[in-house]
Motif scaffolding. Structure first.
Motif, PDB file in Angstrom:
ATOM      1  N   ASN A  98      14.461  52.749  37.611  1.00 31.92           N
ATOM      2  CA  ASN A  98      15.700  52.071  38.010  1.00 31.92           C
ATOM      3  C   ASN A  98      15.512  51.281  39.297  1.00 31.92           C
ATOM      4  O   ASN A  98      16.021  50.159  39.423  1.00 31.92           O
ATOM      5  CB  ASN A  98      16.837  53.087  38.180  1.00 31.92           C
ATOM      6  N   SER A  99      14.780  51.855  40.245  1.00 32.31           N
ATOM      7  CA  SER A  99      14.543  51.122  41.496  1.00 32.31           C
ATOM      8  C   SER A  99      13.639  49.914  41.259  1.00 32.31           C
ATOM      9  O   SER A  99      13.736  48.903  41.956  1.00 32.31           O
ATOM     10  CB  SER A  99      13.917  52.055  42.544  1.00 32.31           C
ATOM     11  N   THR A 100      12.787  49.996  40.236  1.00 33.59           N
ATOM     12  CA  THR A 100      11.874  48.898  39.918  1.00 33.59           C
ATOM     13  C   THR A 100      12.598  47.681  39.358  1.00 33.59           C
ATOM     14  O   THR A 100      12.163  46.542  39.554  1.00 33.59           O
ATOM     15  CB  THR A 100      10.805  49.373  38.906  1.00 33.59           C
ATOM     16  N   ILE A 101      13.736  47.902  38.667  1.00 31.90           N
ATOM     17  CA  ILE A 101      14.432  46.795  37.993  1.00 31.90           C
ATOM     18  C   ILE A 101      15.800  46.501  38.589  1.00 31.90           C
ATOM     19  O   ILE A 101      16.523  45.647  38.085  1.00 31.90           O
ATOM     20  CB  ILE A 101      14.586  47.090  36.477  1.00 31.90           C
ATOM     21  N   SER A 102      16.189  47.201  39.653  1.00 28.87           N
ATOM     22  CA  SER A 102      17.544  47.032  40.195  1.00 28.87           C
ATOM     23  C   SER A 102      17.788  45.614  40.700  1.00 28.87           C
ATOM     24  O   SER A 102      18.905  45.105  40.621  1.00 28.87           O
ATOM     25  CB  SER A 102      17.795  48.044  41.315  1.00 28.87           C
ATOM     26  N   HIS A 103      16.753  44.941  41.225  1.00 31.51           N
ATOM     27  CA  HIS A 103      16.927  43.586  41.745  1.00 31.51           C
ATOM     28  C   HIS A 103      17.247  42.591  40.638  1.00 31.51           C
ATOM     29  O   HIS A 103      17.720  41.474  40.908  1.00 31.51           O
ATOM     30  CB  HIS A 103      15.665  43.137  42.497  1.00 31.51           C
ATOM     31  N   LEU A 104      17.020  42.981  39.380  1.00 30.39           N
ATOM     32  CA  LEU A 104      17.351  42.137  38.229  1.00 30.39           C
ATOM     33  C   LEU A 104      18.731  42.460  37.672  1.00 30.39           C
ATOM     34  O   LEU A 104      19.110  41.955  36.609  1.00 30.39           O
ATOM     35  CB  LEU A 104      16.295  42.322  37.131  1.00 30.39           C
ATOM     36  N   THR A 105      19.505  43.284  38.394  1.00 32.16           N
ATOM     37  CA  THR A 105      20.829  43.783  37.978  1.00 32.16           C
ATOM     38  C   THR A 105      20.769  44.455  36.608  1.00 32.16           C
ATOM     39  O   THR A 105      21.715  44.388  35.833  1.00 32.16           O
ATOM     40  CB  THR A 105      21.908  42.676  37.984  1.00 32.16           C
ATOM     41  N   CYS A 106      19.648  45.103  36.321  1.00 32.76           N
ATOM     42  CA  CYS A 106      19.488  45.881  35.092  1.00 32.76           C
ATOM     43  C   CYS A 106      19.365  47.360  35.466  1.00 32.76           C
ATOM     44  O   CYS A 106      19.033  47.701  36.603  1.00 32.76           O
ATOM     45  CB  CYS A 106      18.248  45.437  34.318  1.00 32.76           C
ATOM     46  N   HIS A 107      19.640  48.235  34.508  1.00 36.68           N
ATOM     47  CA  HIS A 107      19.459  49.658  34.761  1.00 36.68           C
ATOM     48  C   HIS A 107      19.235  50.400  33.451  1.00 36.68           C
ATOM     49  O   HIS A 107      19.472  49.869  32.360  1.00 36.68           O
ATOM     50  CB  HIS A 107      20.661  50.250  35.522  1.00 36.68           C
ATOM     51  N   ILE A 108      18.762  51.627  33.571  1.00 39.17           N
ATOM     52  CA  ILE A 108      18.511  52.477  32.408  1.00 39.17           C
ATOM     53  C   ILE A 108      19.775  53.272  32.121  1.00 39.17           C
ATOM     54  O   ILE A 108      20.246  54.047  32.964  1.00 39.17           O
ATOM     55  CB  ILE A 108      17.318  53.409  32.664  1.00 39.17           C
ATOM     56  N   THR A 109      20.356  53.064  30.942  1.00 41.82           N
ATOM     57  CA  THR A 109      21.613  53.731  30.601  1.00 41.82           C
ATOM     58  C   THR A 109      21.378  55.012  29.816  1.00 41.82           C
ATOM     59  O   THR A 109      22.214  55.898  29.829  1.00 41.82           O
ATOM     60  CB  THR A 109      22.513  52.796  29.773  1.00 41.82           C
ATOM     61  N   GLN A 110      20.292  55.100  29.109  1.00 49.09           N
ATOM     62  CA  GLN A 110      20.004  56.299  28.319  1.00 49.09           C
ATOM     63  C   GLN A 110      18.519  56.633  28.457  1.00 49.09           C
ATOM     64  O   GLN A 110      17.678  55.746  28.419  1.00 49.09           O
ATOM     65  CB  GLN A 110      20.322  56.071  26.832  1.00 49.09           C
ATOM     66  N   SER A 111      18.244  57.914  28.631  1.00 45.96           N
ATOM     67  CA  SER A 111      16.859  58.365  28.583  1.00 45.96           C
ATOM     68  C   SER A 111      16.820  59.736  27.924  1.00 45.96           C
ATOM     69  O   SER A 111      17.740  60.550  28.101  1.00 45.96           O
ATOM     70  CB  SER A 111      16.244  58.432  29.986  1.00 45.96           C
ATOM     71  N   SER A 112      15.806  59.963  27.149  1.00 48.11           N
ATOM     72  CA  SER A 112      15.677  61.249  26.457  1.00 48.11           C
ATOM     73  C   SER A 112      14.195  61.505  26.204  1.00 48.11           C
ATOM     74  O   SER A 112      13.375  60.578  26.220  1.00 48.11           O
ATOM     75  CB  SER A 112      16.440  61.239  25.127  1.00 48.11           C
ATOM     76  N   TYR A 113      13.879  62.769  25.983  1.00 47.73           N
ATOM     77  CA  TYR A 113      12.490  63.090  25.651  1.00 47.73           C
ATOM     78  C   TYR A 113      12.450  64.332  24.786  1.00 47.73           C
ATOM     79  O   TYR A 113      13.368  65.168  24.798  1.00 47.73           O
ATOM     80  CB  TYR A 113      11.654  63.288  26.913  1.00 47.73           C
ATOM     81  N   LYS A 114      11.406  64.441  24.010  1.00 47.23           N
ATOM     82  CA  LYS A 114      11.125  65.635  23.227  1.00 47.23           C
ATOM     83  C   LYS A 114       9.650  65.976  23.388  1.00 47.23           C
ATOM     84  O   LYS A 114       8.820  65.071  23.545  1.00 47.23           O
ATOM     85  CB  LYS A 114      11.464  65.430  21.747  1.00 47.23           C
ATOM     86  N   CYS A 115       9.354  67.251  23.335  1.00 52.53           N
ATOM     87  CA  CYS A 115       7.975  67.694  23.478  1.00 52.53           C
ATOM     88  C   CYS A 115       7.489  68.252  22.143  1.00 52.53           C
ATOM     89  O   CYS A 115       8.211  69.008  21.471  1.00 52.53           O
ATOM     90  CB  CYS A 115       7.885  68.760  24.572  1.00 52.53           C
ATOM     91  N   TYR A 116       6.291  67.876  21.758  1.00 50.02           N
ATOM     92  CA  TYR A 116       5.717  68.327  20.490  1.00 50.02           C
ATOM     93  C   TYR A 116       4.316  68.869  20.735  1.00 50.02           C
ATOM     94  O   TYR A 116       3.589  68.375  21.606  1.00 50.02           O
ATOM     95  CB  TYR A 116       5.634  67.166  19.488  1.00 50.02           C
ATOM     96  N   SER A 117       3.967  69.857  19.964  1.00 51.17           N
ATOM     97  CA  SER A 117       2.573  70.318  19.952  1.00 51.17           C
ATOM     98  C   SER A 117       1.839  69.559  18.860  1.00 51.17           C
ATOM     99  O   SER A 117       2.334  69.423  17.735  1.00 51.17           O
ATOM    100  CB  SER A 117       2.507  71.828  19.689  1.00 51.17           C
ATOM    101  N   ILE A 118       0.676  69.030  19.198  1.00 49.67           N
ATOM    102  CA  ILE A 118      -0.059  68.158  18.285  1.00 49.67           C
ATOM    103  C   ILE A 118      -1.495  68.660  18.186  1.00 49.67           C
ATOM    104  O   ILE A 118      -2.165  68.869  19.205  1.00 49.67           O
ATOM    105  CB  ILE A 118      -0.035  66.701  18.793  1.00 49.67           C
ATOM    106  N   ARG A 119      -1.934  68.840  16.962  1.00 49.08           N
ATOM    107  CA  ARG A 119      -3.323  69.223  16.731  1.00 49.08           C
ATOM    108  C   ARG A 119      -4.121  67.967  16.397  1.00 49.08           C
ATOM    109  O   ARG A 119      -3.760  67.199  15.502  1.00 49.08           O
ATOM    110  CB  ARG A 119      -3.430  70.241  15.587  1.00 49.08           C
ATOM    111  N   THR A 120      -5.184  67.731  17.122  1.00 51.83           N
ATOM    112  CA  THR A 120      -6.016  66.558  16.891  1.00 51.83           C
ATOM    113  C   THR A 120      -7.432  67.003  16.514  1.00 51.83           C
ATOM    114  O   THR A 120      -7.881  68.078  16.932  1.00 51.83           O
ATOM    115  CB  THR A 120      -6.084  65.684  18.158  1.00 51.83           C
ATOM    116  N   PRO A 121      -8.146  66.216  15.728  1.00 46.69           N
ATOM    117  CA  PRO A 121      -9.508  66.584  15.308  1.00 46.69           C
ATOM    118  C   PRO A 121     -10.469  66.745  16.485  1.00 46.69           C
ATOM    119  O   PRO A 121     -11.323  67.621  16.486  1.00 46.69           O
ATOM    120  CB  PRO A 121      -9.927  65.427  14.401  1.00 46.69           C
ATOM    121  N   LYS A 122     -10.327  65.916  17.522  1.00 40.94           N
ATOM    122  CA  LYS A 122     -11.284  65.935  18.631  1.00 40.94           C
ATOM    123  C   LYS A 122     -10.893  66.906  19.741  1.00 40.94           C
ATOM    124  O   LYS A 122     -11.729  67.629  20.277  1.00 40.94           O
ATOM    125  CB  LYS A 122     -11.439  64.529  19.211  1.00 40.94           C
ATOM    126  N   ASN A 123      -9.594  66.929  20.100  1.00 43.57           N
ATOM    127  CA  ASN A 123      -9.169  67.682  21.281  1.00 43.57           C
ATOM    128  C   ASN A 123      -8.474  68.997  20.957  1.00 43.57           C
ATOM    129  O   ASN A 123      -8.027  69.696  21.868  1.00 43.57           O
ATOM    130  CB  ASN A 123      -8.240  66.814  22.133  1.00 43.57           C
TER     131      ASN A 123
END
Length: 314
Positions: free
Chosen positions: A158-183
């Motif tokens: 938000n501080s990065t884009i405030s000078h453009l009179t823009c802002h973040i109105t929604q934010s969300s996240y989800k966490c998943y466990s992921i199995r990968t072939p290498k890691n």
């Protein structure tokens, strides 16, 4: 812009002119606060012929003669331009053309009367917001620091884009466990942000502009989304090269993406109107419909109370 019926020729539009058609009405779309193309009180075929003693009568949506009205440019050739088009100017514009036909051998005069109907609608460009997606690896999904990290990230962006009179109105996240072939098994945060152009100060910026503001807000929100993308590109470099300790949460390289999302101003929507050359345009809500917010569709009134164009309530 003019919307063509299937049986109409593209030749109806040219030289900033839209010709009438005696068989059906012609739809014309005019961006708010701009001048319309010339509406020509004849069809294309008739415009190629000599016309004897033509007389033109233009009637506006309110049923009044348009001759002498301050917001019109009406030429001697029966062409009508609507100046500084407003939402309230939307509606049916009717022109009656009367002219004479003279029989060559008998010199007998016959008066011909033809009527043309133009449906003229105000439109505006859609307001753009941007859905941003990014991923981070973390040591576990149950860490309290995951939520704290997203909060901190929100403040930074938000501080990065405030000078453009823009802002973040929604934010969300989800966490998943992921199995990968290498890691093997690892954990990732899938994060989403919605960047809006209507941050603090946007109205003050628009008040300095003597016309509609969506061109400015759309350019600013695009710049804001691109600036956030640049931030994540730099973040990858910082985490990789400048930190001596390995952070518990790391940016997943090349995971950033942005998708534009359209919305319409109150009184405008996209349903019932599809402009072939402006898919993102928002067209004024017609009588019997309304739009109270920034949705992309006009709603139908339960009872036909909204008789005007651009209604925000019934």
């Amino acid at each position: 812009r003019a919307e063509l019926k299937e049986e109409q020729s593209i030749d109806l539009i040219g030289k900033n002119e839209v010709y009438g058609d005696t068989r059906h009405e012609v739809n014309v779309y005019v961006k708010v606060f701009t001048n319309s193309p010339f509406l020509v009180c004849m069809d294309l075929a008739l415009s190629q012929e000599r016309i004897i003693d033509p007389n033109y009568l233009w009637i506006g949506p309110d049923g009044r003669d348009l001759q002498g009205q301050g917001y019109v440019n009406l030429t001697e050739a029966g062409k009508l331009m609507l100046m500084g088009f407003r939402v309230s100017m939307s509606g049916a514009y009717l022109c009656t053309l009367s002219h004479k036909v003279i029989e060559t051998t008998t010199q007998e005069e016959t008066e011909i009367v033809e009527a043309y109907k133009f449906m003229v609608y105000a439109y505006r460009e859609a307001d753009h917001a941007y859905q941003l997606s990014v991923r981070f690896t973390t040591t576990h999904c149950r860490l309290e620091t995951n939520g704290l990290f997203i909060e901190k990230l929100n403040k930074i962006l938000n501080s990065t884009i405030s000078h453009l009179t823009c802002h973040i109105t929604q934010s969300s996240y989800k966490c998943y466990s992921i199995r990968t072939p290498k890691n093997g098994l690892q954990y990732e945060l899938f994060v989403n942000f919605l960047v809006s152009p209507f941050g603090p100060g946007w109205k003050e910026v628009c008040q300095r502009i003597p016309y509609d503001c969506e061109d400015v807000t759309n350019r600013r929100v695009r710049q804001a989304a691109e600036r956030i993308g640049k931030f994540f590109h730099q973040l990858r470099h910082i985490l990789k090269n400048e930190l001596h300790t390995v952070p518990t949460i790391q940016y997943v390289e090349n995971s950033f993406s942005m998708t534009p999302i359209d919305s319409c101003r109150p009184g405008f929507g996209k349903n019932h109107h599809t402009l072939q050359n402006c898919a993102s345009c928002c067209v004024v809500c017609g009588p019997g419909t309304y739009s109270p917010n920034n949705e992309v569709a006009c709603r139908s009134c339960a009872s036909p109370r909204a008789r005007m164009y651009g209604a925000k309530s019934c």
